[in-house]
Design an enzyme around this catalytic site. Structure first.
Site, PDB file in Angstrom:
ATOM      1  N   TYR A  50      -6.354   6.328   4.314  1.00 54.14           N
ATOM      2  CA  TYR A  50      -6.567   5.308   3.289  1.00 54.14           C
ATOM      3  C   TYR A  50      -5.763   4.041   3.589  1.00 54.14           C
ATOM      4  CZ  TYR A  50      -5.708   2.429  -0.702  1.00 54.14           C
ATOM      5  OH  TYR A  50      -5.563   1.319  -1.484  1.00 54.14           O
ATOM      6  N   ASP A  70      -9.354   6.121  -1.864  1.00 53.48           N
ATOM      7  CA  ASP A  70      -8.249   6.651  -2.666  1.00 53.48           C
ATOM      8  C   ASP A  70      -8.829   7.373  -3.879  1.00 53.48           C
ATOM      9  OD1 ASP A  70      -9.057   4.654  -4.422  1.00 53.48           O
ATOM     10  OD2 ASP A  70      -7.025   3.922  -4.804  1.00 53.48           O
ATOM     11  N   GLU A 117       0.823  -1.208   0.000  1.00 54.05           N
ATOM     12  CA  GLU A 117       0.000   0.000   0.000  1.00 54.05           C
ATOM     13  C   GLU A 117       0.861   1.264   0.000  1.00 54.05           C
ATOM     14  OE1 GLU A 117      -3.075   0.274  -0.548  1.00 54.05           O
ATOM     15  OE2 GLU A 117      -3.722  -1.802  -0.349  1.00 54.05           O
TER      16      GLU A 117
END
Length: 355
Positions: free
Chosen positions: A124, A142, A43
């Site tokens: 996020y 996102d 991520e």
């Protein structure tokens, strides 16, 4: 029911988008794991980087640092070398700081709010890890999700404003599947990446177009609303690949703070007037070199989020016996360049020279 998505049948929507996701989802190595550290790495790498470009970096990084222990204890040069080419290097430093926090705690945090305390982890990323690994039904918002939800609900709030995130979090929280929150978050992201694209979305292929107000009203090209970003500043630079009489190249370590902190680079500086070749030669002479030959390596650009390097590069052969070394500079043989984390704009120059 949230007013923006009250027209959506939640159960049917979940079934449609999750069914589509299971059929078309792309096969990435981090989608086959529930390891929270590995998901965190993927991520963080995916921030500001296309996910398809992340895969080789992810595989290399996990091979080098399979657990938070290895990452926490590595030296900065090794860390930056492993991240070389991904850009936004503060992400790598923050990731290492997070690994140290995990090691000190003795375990990986397992809730959204705890994950959010890790260095460099925003809403996020925390939501993505919490939902994918720990099954917490927290919406991961996102750019893809902003686009999908804005079109589903015909929401014209400016997504660059912090307050707008709460609007989209509320919408997504209303729709999220509590049984499979990780897959649901990823399905919205995948939809935005593959179907609900910024330009020319593939509406006829969309599994949830029947719920989409933008599609029904023909206004998909107007959403999401996003204030135009400030244009990056252009900086004119001259770059010198300086080679001494022993075949060594001159590189220097950049400052500990600021852009590309602690990376190495060839001799480089800004100039405003005159021919860049003349400016470079004058600087080398002033610092004690006898310039023997200069050859152009051409013009190139490197774009950062806030500035653009416009570089004229030259290969310069010098007699360097009288050169006055600046702080952080050293001479290295071309074959040893791989041992130093080099600014990516200069990596391309090296690749051209070593072909």
């Amino acid at each position: 029911m949230n007013e923006h998505v009250k027209h959506i049948n939640k159960t049917e929507f979940q079934a449609d988008i999750l069914g589509w996701y299971q059929q078309v989802k792309r096969d990435f190595p981090f989608r086959g794991t529930k390891n929270p550290y590995h998901i965190l790495v993927s991520e963080i790498m995916s921030q500001q980087t296309q996910i398809t470009a992340v895969v080789p970096y992810y595989n290399k990084f996990i091979a080098l640092f399979p657990t938070t222990k290895e990452l926490a204890h590595t030296d900065e040069a090794t860390l930056l070398k492993a991240w070389e080419g991904l850009g936004y290097y503060s992400r790598a430093r923050n990731l290492q700081a997070s690994a140290k926090m995990v090691e000190e705690a003795g375990h990986f945090p397992n809730t959204y709010h705890e994950i959010l305390q890790l260095k460099g982890v925003g809403p996020y990323t925390a939501a993505a890890v919490a939902s994918i690994v720990f099954n917490e039904p927290t919406p991961a918002i996102d750019g893809n999700v902003f686009r999908v939800i804005s079109r589903l609900g015909a929401i014209f709030d400016d997504i660059t404003k912090p307050a707008t995130r709460k609007v989209f979090e509320a919408c997504t929280s209303t729709l999220i599947c509590e049984v499979h929150p990780g897959d649901f978050n990823q399905s919205l992201i995948e939809l935005g990446a593959l179907i609900c694209t910024p330009k020319s979305p593939k509406c006829l292929e969309c599994p949830v177009r029947t719920y989409c107000l933008a599609y029904q009203q023909g206004i998909d090209d107007q959403l999401p609303v996003k204030k135009k970003a400030v244009q990056p500043t252009k900086v004119r630079l001259v770059v010198g690949v300086v080679e001494n009489e022993w075949g060594e190249w001159l590189i220097g370590k950049r400052p500990e703070t600021g852009l590309l902190a602690n990376f190495y680079a060839f001799k480089q500086f800004e100039y405003e007037a005159g021919e860049p070749e003349d400016v470079l030669v004058a600087d080398l002479i002033e610092t004690g070199c006898r310039v023997r030959e200069v050859g152009s390596l051409g013009f190139s650009k490197h774009v950062f989020s806030h500035r653009v390097w416009e570089m004229e590069a030259y290969q310069v052969t010098v007699d360097a016996a009288g050169y006055v070394m600046q702080e952080g500079e050293l001479w290295v043989r071309p074959g040893e360049m791989k041992n130093y984390p080099l600014a990516i704009a200069h990596v391309r120059i090296v690749e051209g020279l070593l072909r």
